[in-house]
Design an enzyme around this catalytic site. Structure first.
Site, PDB file in Angstrom:
ATOM      1  N   ASP A  21       0.862  -1.173   0.000  1.00  0.00           N
ATOM      2  CA  ASP A  21       0.000   0.000   0.000  1.00  0.00           C
ATOM      3  C   ASP A  21       0.905   1.231   0.000  1.00  0.00           C
ATOM      4  O   ASP A  21       1.633   1.464   0.974  1.00  0.00           O
ATOM      5  CB  ASP A  21      -0.892  -0.028   1.253  1.00  0.00           C
ATOM      6  CG  ASP A  21      -1.895   1.104   1.252  1.00  0.00           C
ATOM      7  OD1 ASP A  21      -1.606   2.163   0.645  1.00  0.00           O
ATOM      8  OD2 ASP A  21      -2.956   0.944   1.865  1.00  0.00           O
ATOM      9  N   GLU A  74      -2.976   6.625 -12.278  1.00  0.00           N
ATOM     10  CA  GLU A  74      -4.415   6.472 -12.015  1.00  0.00           C
ATOM     11  C   GLU A  74      -5.077   7.834 -11.865  1.00  0.00           C
ATOM     12  O   GLU A  74      -6.288   7.976 -11.976  1.00  0.00           O
ATOM     13  CB  GLU A  74      -4.590   5.692 -10.709  1.00  0.00           C
ATOM     14  CG  GLU A  74      -5.339   4.412 -10.860  1.00  0.00           C
ATOM     15  CD  GLU A  74      -5.611   3.772  -9.522  1.00  0.00           C
ATOM     16  OE1 GLU A  74      -6.787   3.542  -9.235  1.00  0.00           O
ATOM     17  OE2 GLU A  74      -4.667   3.494  -8.772  1.00  0.00           O
TER      18      GLU A  74
HETATM   19  C1  ZJS Z   1     -11.457   3.812  -6.397  1.00  0.00           C
HETATM   20  C2  ZJS Z   1     -11.281   2.449  -6.867  1.00  0.00           C
HETATM   21  C3  ZJS Z   1     -12.250   1.407  -6.519  1.00  0.00           C
HETATM   22  C4  ZJS Z   1     -10.211   2.260  -7.592  1.00  0.00           C
HETATM   23  C5  ZJS Z   1      -9.613   1.020  -7.963  1.00  0.00           C
HETATM   24  N1  ZJS Z   1      -8.268   1.344  -7.977  1.00  0.00           N
HETATM   25  C6  ZJS Z   1      -7.410   1.082  -7.027  1.00  0.00           C
HETATM   26  N2  ZJS Z   1      -6.262   1.794  -7.054  1.00  0.00           N
HETATM   27  C7  ZJS Z   1      -5.308   1.592  -6.137  1.00  0.00           C
HETATM   28  N3  ZJS Z   1      -5.422   0.699  -5.135  1.00  0.00           N
HETATM   29  C8  ZJS Z   1      -6.548  -0.021  -5.093  1.00  0.00           C
HETATM   30  C9  ZJS Z   1      -7.589   0.126  -6.019  1.00  0.00           C
HETATM   31  N4  ZJS Z   1      -8.572  -0.741  -5.707  1.00  0.00           N
HETATM   32  C10 ZJS Z   1      -8.144  -1.408  -4.594  1.00  0.00           C
HETATM   33  N5  ZJS Z   1      -6.937  -0.965  -4.217  1.00  0.00           N
HETATM   34  C11 ZJS Z   1      -6.109  -1.417  -3.076  1.00  0.00           C
HETATM   35  O1  ZJS Z   1      -6.617  -2.660  -2.630  1.00  0.00           O
HETATM   36  C12 ZJS Z   1      -6.948  -2.580  -1.223  1.00  0.00           C
HETATM   37  C13 ZJS Z   1      -8.120  -3.474  -0.929  1.00  0.00           C
HETATM   38  O2  ZJS Z   1      -7.753  -4.824  -1.127  1.00  0.00           O
HETATM   39  P1  ZJS Z   1      -6.767  -5.597  -0.121  1.00  0.00           P
HETATM   40  O3  ZJS Z   1      -7.042  -5.173   1.284  1.00  0.00           O
HETATM   41  O4  ZJS Z   1      -5.362  -5.272  -0.521  1.00  0.00           O
HETATM   42  O5  ZJS Z   1      -7.113  -7.055  -0.325  1.00  0.00           O
HETATM   43  C14 ZJS Z   1      -7.226  -1.100  -1.005  1.00  0.00           C
HETATM   44  O6  ZJS Z   1      -7.065  -0.732   0.338  1.00  0.00           O
HETATM   45  C15 ZJS Z   1      -6.188  -0.441  -1.911  1.00  0.00           C
HETATM   46  O7  ZJS Z   1      -4.932  -0.407  -1.277  1.00  0.00           O
END
Ligand code: ZJS
Length: 254
Positions: free
Chosen positions: A142, A205
């Protein structure tokens, strides 16, 4: 009721290369999580963006924060990951790359290492069930958490690259694109690349990240998440586009 086209598209064999674990939780699984944690007072509509609804980027990232509150134990991660894999398999996805950011949750004893082990366990359980889907895992950084955490994440991913029997294949860079500085993450990303982790990087992005995108493209990554503002017509540049083309890097988004 499914119509003929729905059935066709569900049965069509697919690959899914951009699935954030906590961004793929179905409403059925969310119900189960809410039932497990009634004290959080989380309502269903706080965990999803409905079809056709418009949200700012910031509001979208707030949704992830709510989901993270619901998914904060090993048991939750195991349930979420197995549910997500089963649902993709039911949708005829034959190859799935899951990406997820390992989190430490002091109040539940969850560690980043156990987080990764639990996702791997879920993948193995689904394999034992005989599901017709091949699942691999990208460990995510992240970008909001800065270079030191990024390096620690790469070190963990490197360990699992060697010990997970091929299930951990790469590293994802994601998180709110308006926060943090990609340049400071380069040492971690270079290390990941040098040790054999495949790189899937969210970049461009949001507009005005030409310099950062250029640095990230020089690595080069194996995949790009989004890349929405790479093109000169939307404020990017031909140099960036040429780097994508030269290295033949697939772009994708969900
Ligand atoms: C606004 C949106 C939905 C955009 C999609 N674009 C994204 N851009 C960057 N990081 C992302 C995006 N979608 C999900 N993530 C990442 O994925 C995480 C959620 O999945 P996880 O906890 O890593 O399992 C989010 O906290 C974020 O760090």
């Amino acid at each position: 009721m499914e119509n003929e086209a729905d059935v066709f598209y569900r049965q069509l064999p697919k690959v899914e290369l951009h699935a954030h674990l906590n961004g793929s939780v179905s409403s059925h699984t969310i119900e189960k999580l809410i039932d497990r944690k009634p004290h959080l007072n989380i309502e269903h509509n706080m965990t999803a963006i409905g079809k056709g609804q418009r949200r700012t980027l910031d509001e979208c990232f707030q949704v992830f924060k709510v989901i993270h509150q619901l998914v904060d134990t090993e048991e939750d991660i195991l349930m979420v990951a197995t549910d997500v894999i089963r649902e993709f398999a039911a949708d005829s996805v034959k190859y799935l790359e899951l990406r997820s950011t390992p989190r430490e949750e002091k109040h539940t004893g969850l560690t980043k290492r156990r987080y990764i082990e639990t996702v791997i366990r879920a993948i193995q359980l689904c394999k034992e069930e005989g599901l017709d889907i091949d699942v691999r895992f990208l460990v995510a950084i992240d970008r909001r958490n800065g270079p030191q955490v990024a390096m620690e994440t790469v070190e963990l991913a490197e360990e699992f690259l060697l010990s997970s029997n091929g299930l951990v294949v790469g590293l994802d860079l994601s998180g709110d694109p308006t926060v943090g500085d990609g340049k400071s993450l380069l040492p971690a990303l270079e290390r990941a690349k040098n040790c054999g982790l495949k790189l899937s990087l969210h970049l461009s992005e949001v507009p005005s990240q030409l310099e950062e995108s250029d640095l990230l493209l020089n690595l080069p990554p194996d995949r790009i998440g989004h890349g929405t503002f790479l093109h000169p017509e939307v404020g990017g540049s031909q140099i960036l586009v040429d780097k994508v083309l030269k290295n033949n890097i697939p772009l994708g988004k969900t």
